[in-house]
Design a protein around this motif. Sequence first.
Motif, PDB file in Angstrom:
ATOM      1  N   MET A   1     -12.191  -2.487   0.994  1.00  0.00           N
ATOM      2  CA  MET A   1     -12.114  -3.555   1.709  1.00  0.00           C
ATOM      3  C   MET A   1     -10.631  -3.609   2.449  1.00  0.00           C
ATOM      4  O   MET A   1      -9.718  -3.422   1.910  1.00  0.00           O
ATOM      5  CB  MET A   1     -12.263  -4.901   0.910  1.00  0.00           C
ATOM      6  N   ILE A   2     -10.948  -3.676   4.113  1.00  0.00           N
ATOM      7  CA  ILE A   2      -9.697  -4.054   4.673  1.00  0.00           C
ATOM      8  C   ILE A   2      -9.301  -5.369   4.895  1.00  0.00           C
ATOM      9  O   ILE A   2     -10.341  -5.965   5.596  1.00  0.00           O
ATOM     10  CB  ILE A   2      -9.850  -2.848   6.019  1.00  0.00           C
ATOM     11  N   VAL A   3      -8.312  -5.805   5.019  1.00  0.00           N
ATOM     12  CA  VAL A   3      -8.131  -7.251   5.360  1.00  0.00           C
ATOM     13  C   VAL A   3      -6.909  -7.303   6.255  1.00  0.00           C
ATOM     14  O   VAL A   3      -5.887  -6.555   6.451  1.00  0.00           O
ATOM     15  CB  VAL A   3      -7.316  -8.118   3.876  1.00  0.00           C
ATOM     16  N   LEU A   4      -7.196  -8.227   7.320  1.00  0.00           N
ATOM     17  CA  LEU A   4      -6.192  -8.642   8.374  1.00  0.00           C
ATOM     18  C   LEU A   4      -5.021  -9.581   7.842  1.00  0.00           C
ATOM     19  O   LEU A   4      -5.454 -10.706   7.479  1.00  0.00           O
ATOM     20  CB  LEU A   4      -6.699  -8.832   9.677  1.00  0.00           C
ATOM     21  N   HIS A   5      -3.990  -9.280   7.789  1.00  0.00           N
ATOM     22  CA  HIS A   5      -2.836 -10.264   7.319  1.00  0.00           C
ATOM     23  C   HIS A   5      -2.680 -11.190   8.543  1.00  0.00           C
ATOM     24  O   HIS A   5      -1.903 -10.646   9.653  1.00  0.00           O
ATOM     25  CB  HIS A   5      -1.489  -9.434   6.966  1.00  0.00           C
ATOM     26  N   GLN A   6      -2.884 -12.305   8.419  1.00  0.00           N
ATOM     27  CA  GLN A   6      -2.616 -13.469   9.350  1.00  0.00           C
ATOM     28  C   GLN A   6      -2.249 -14.708   8.650  1.00  0.00           C
ATOM     29  O   GLN A   6      -2.881 -15.690   8.614  1.00  0.00           O
ATOM     30  CB  GLN A   6      -3.533 -13.667  10.401  1.00  0.00           C
ATOM     31  N   ILE A   7      -1.025 -14.510   7.984  1.00  0.00           N
ATOM     32  CA  ILE A   7      -0.579 -15.877   7.194  1.00  0.00           C
ATOM     33  C   ILE A   7       0.925 -16.239   7.773  1.00  0.00           C
ATOM     34  O   ILE A   7       1.817 -15.733   8.129  1.00  0.00           O
ATOM     35  CB  ILE A   7      -0.307 -15.353   5.642  1.00  0.00           C
ATOM     36  N   ASP A   8       0.865 -17.821   7.985  1.00  0.00           N
ATOM     37  CA  ASP A   8       1.995 -18.285   8.547  1.00  0.00           C
ATOM     38  C   ASP A   8       3.076 -18.335   7.682  1.00  0.00           C
ATOM     39  O   ASP A   8       2.972 -18.660   6.657  1.00  0.00           O
ATOM     40  CB  ASP A   8       1.683 -19.803   9.039  1.00  0.00           C
ATOM     41  N   PRO A   9       4.117 -17.813   7.996  1.00  0.00           N
ATOM     42  CA  PRO A   9       5.287 -17.482   7.122  1.00  0.00           C
ATOM     43  C   PRO A   9       6.092 -18.873   6.707  1.00  0.00           C
ATOM     44  O   PRO A   9       6.665 -19.091   5.768  1.00  0.00           O
ATOM     45  CB  PRO A   9       6.505 -16.541   7.549  1.00  0.00           C
ATOM     46  N   GLU A 148       6.477  -8.464   5.234  1.00  0.00           N
ATOM     47  CA  GLU A 148       7.473  -7.487   5.594  1.00  0.00           C
ATOM     48  C   GLU A 148       7.300  -6.396   4.243  1.00  0.00           C
ATOM     49  O   GLU A 148       6.806  -6.736   3.224  1.00  0.00           O
ATOM     50  CB  GLU A 148       8.822  -8.072   5.361  1.00  0.00           C
ATOM     51  N   LEU A 149       8.016  -5.248   4.396  1.00  0.00           N
ATOM     52  CA  LEU A 149       8.181  -4.391   3.227  1.00  0.00           C
ATOM     53  C   LEU A 149       6.903  -3.906   2.967  1.00  0.00           C
ATOM     54  O   LEU A 149       6.435  -3.731   1.700  1.00  0.00           O
ATOM     55  CB  LEU A 149       8.801  -5.112   2.075  1.00  0.00           C
ATOM     56  N   TRP A 150       6.124  -3.494   3.887  1.00  0.00           N
ATOM     57  CA  TRP A 150       4.635  -3.017   3.664  1.00  0.00           C
ATOM     58  C   TRP A 150       4.776  -1.631   3.325  1.00  0.00           C
ATOM     59  O   TRP A 150       5.671  -0.814   3.494  1.00  0.00           O
ATOM     60  CB  TRP A 150       3.554  -3.333   4.916  1.00  0.00           C
ATOM     61  N   GLY A 151       3.455  -1.129   2.961  1.00  0.00           N
ATOM     62  CA  GLY A 151       3.445   0.118   2.408  1.00  0.00           C
ATOM     63  C   GLY A 151       2.871   1.207   3.533  1.00  0.00           C
ATOM     64  O   GLY A 151       2.958   0.925   4.690  1.00  0.00           O
ATOM     65  N   LYS A 152       2.689   2.277   3.118  1.00  0.00           N
ATOM     66  CA  LYS A 152       2.276   3.429   3.992  1.00  0.00           C
ATOM     67  C   LYS A 152       0.689   3.429   4.363  1.00  0.00           C
ATOM     68  O   LYS A 152       0.159   2.580   3.715  1.00  0.00           O
ATOM     69  CB  LYS A 152       2.612   4.969   3.284  1.00  0.00           C
ATOM     70  N   TYR A 153       0.274   3.915   5.432  1.00  0.00           N
ATOM     71  CA  TYR A 153      -0.969   4.001   5.769  1.00  0.00           C
ATOM     72  C   TYR A 153      -1.854   4.561   4.656  1.00  0.00           C
ATOM     73  O   TYR A 153      -1.507   5.288   4.003  1.00  0.00           O
ATOM     74  CB  TYR A 153      -1.361   4.732   7.061  1.00  0.00           C
ATOM     75  N   THR A 154      -3.052   3.853   4.356  1.00  0.00           N
ATOM     76  CA  THR A 154      -4.083   4.219   3.371  1.00  0.00           C
ATOM     77  C   THR A 154      -5.341   4.741   4.157  1.00  0.00           C
ATOM     78  O   THR A 154      -5.544   4.149   4.780  1.00  0.00           O
ATOM     79  CB  THR A 154      -4.072   2.993   2.351  1.00  0.00           C
ATOM     80  N   GLU A 155      -5.838   5.725   3.603  1.00  0.00           N
ATOM     81  CA  GLU A 155      -7.205   6.138   4.035  1.00  0.00           C
ATOM     82  C   GLU A 155      -8.368   5.963   3.020  1.00  0.00           C
ATOM     83  O   GLU A 155      -9.366   6.721   3.053  1.00  0.00           O
ATOM     84  CB  GLU A 155      -7.280   7.735   4.730  1.00  0.00           C
ATOM     85  N   ALA A 156      -8.022   5.211   2.170  1.00  0.00           N
ATOM     86  CA  ALA A 156      -8.978   4.803   0.802  1.00  0.00           C
ATOM     87  C   ALA A 156      -9.994   3.948   1.144  1.00  0.00           C
ATOM     88  O   ALA A 156     -10.608   3.803   0.258  1.00  0.00           O
ATOM     89  CB  ALA A 156      -8.052   4.385  -0.247  1.00  0.00           C
ATOM     90  N   LEU A 187      -8.796  -1.654  14.070  1.00  0.00           N
ATOM     91  CA  LEU A 187      -7.647  -1.725  13.472  1.00  0.00           C
ATOM     92  C   LEU A 187      -7.465  -0.992  12.178  1.00  0.00           C
ATOM     93  O   LEU A 187      -6.565  -0.965  11.460  1.00  0.00           O
ATOM     94  CB  LEU A 187      -6.951  -2.943  13.400  1.00  0.00           C
ATOM     95  N   ASP A 188      -8.645  -0.576  11.694  1.00  0.00           N
ATOM     96  CA  ASP A 188      -8.769  -0.018  10.581  1.00  0.00           C
ATOM     97  C   ASP A 188      -8.044   1.208  10.027  1.00  0.00           C
ATOM     98  O   ASP A 188      -7.431   1.270   8.898  1.00  0.00           O
ATOM     99  CB  ASP A 188     -10.316   0.465  10.303  1.00  0.00           C
ATOM    100  N   ALA A 189      -7.745   1.950  11.137  1.00  0.00           N
ATOM    101  CA  ALA A 189      -6.814   3.176  10.933  1.00  0.00           C
ATOM    102  C   ALA A 189      -5.239   2.773  10.459  1.00  0.00           C
ATOM    103  O   ALA A 189      -4.735   3.422  10.201  1.00  0.00           O
ATOM    104  CB  ALA A 189      -6.857   3.794  12.276  1.00  0.00           C
ATOM    105  N   PHE A 190      -5.092   1.454  10.898  1.00  0.00           N
ATOM    106  CA  PHE A 190      -3.712   0.985  10.625  1.00  0.00           C
ATOM    107  C   PHE A 190      -3.449   0.287   9.373  1.00  0.00           C
ATOM    108  O   PHE A 190      -2.544  -0.392   9.019  1.00  0.00           O
ATOM    109  CB  PHE A 190      -3.221   0.252  11.654  1.00  0.00           C
ATOM    110  N   ALA A 191      -4.520   0.137   8.559  1.00  0.00           N
ATOM    111  CA  ALA A 191      -4.457  -0.459   7.107  1.00  0.00           C
ATOM    112  C   ALA A 191      -3.416   0.316   6.321  1.00  0.00           C
ATOM    113  O   ALA A 191      -3.309   1.546   6.310  1.00  0.00           O
ATOM    114  CB  ALA A 191      -5.785  -0.342   6.434  1.00  0.00           C
ATOM    115  N   ARG A 192      -2.423  -0.434   5.693  1.00  0.00           N
ATOM    116  CA  ARG A 192      -1.885   0.043   4.876  1.00  0.00           C
ATOM    117  C   ARG A 192      -1.747  -0.287   3.258  1.00  0.00           C
ATOM    118  O   ARG A 192      -2.318  -1.482   2.948  1.00  0.00           O
ATOM    119  CB  ARG A 192      -0.142  -0.849   5.450  1.00  0.00           C
ATOM    120  N   HIS A 193      -0.834   0.228   2.421  1.00  0.00           N
ATOM    121  CA  HIS A 193      -0.840  -0.080   1.017  1.00  0.00           C
ATOM    122  C   HIS A 193      -0.190  -1.481   0.876  1.00  0.00           C
ATOM    123  O   HIS A 193       0.942  -1.560   1.622  1.00  0.00           O
ATOM    124  CB  HIS A 193      -0.323   0.893   0.081  1.00  0.00           C
TER     125      HIS A 193
END
Length: 297
Positions: A1-9, A148-156, A187-193
């Motif tokens: 499952m891929i999630v879009l991060h849209q959280i107000d900091p 911030e401090l996100w991970g690398k791209y994942t193809e899982a 945007l699925d190709a830009f999903a990160r760990h």
Amino acid sequence: MIVLHQIDPIAISLGPVRVHWYGLMYLLGFLAAWWLGHRRIRAGRLPGVDGNAFSDLLFYAMLGVVLGGRLGYVLFYGLGELVRDPLMIVRVWDGGMSFHGGLIGVLVAAWLWSRARKLHFFDTMDFIAPLVPPGLGFGRLGNYVGGELWGKYTEAGWGVVFPTGLPEAYRGLDPAALKAQFDAGALDAFARHPSQLYQAFLEGLVMFAVLWWFSARPRPRYAVSGMFALLYGGFRFLVEFVRVPDAQLGYLAFGWLTMGQVLSLPLVALGLFLLWRSHTAPVLQPQPVAPARGATP
């Protein structure tokens, strides 16, 4: 499952006053340390120390975390930025805290506090160690909320799309347009760990469970501190493999070695040394604090 991060900091906004989730996570970490520490004080896990003395220790440790964490970030990761913008050293609300720098700050604070009370430094550190993981976990959750401090791209086939980690072409889109692109699968190709969540789980939940269990009965001096250093160093070293290195540093060697790994290796070595040293060290026996006269048991 891929999630879009849209959280107000920003957690709370009252006119010009804005309270960030990142700051609230630090507060939760300190409150957890205060509550857990007082439980250990009442159980006599640091003989001769009462609640007031522990509150002093926690205050000094808080200063050590903030000052050491910021200075450590500047020295380890941001010297170039400091040269260009000297005022960045005080803008802690923009992020930029180093665990290793914060650890050094706590060590200095604990050493000064222990010296003033004629306590063995490692008795103090063995007492403190189980109180730290909740703060680490909350801090990593703050990193996640702040994107911030996100991970690398994942193809899982699963991961998190962080708007701050998207190519330039997508960064000017408003949240609704970005959500439409996400729903269309663009945007699925830009999903990160979500490496922040990995660290929150390992450094926060797992480390706390292990250290709280390990310290539940008296251990030889150095043992709890050694376990803390070994676990944190090991977990941080492993997660760095799926975490994007700081842009200003990149990889230091071999195409994979990061500054976080370089700083974690001494912790692993220190943890092993302290655990070895503990085999011939004395065991500090608890001296439970008696309830005050007239208090309800």
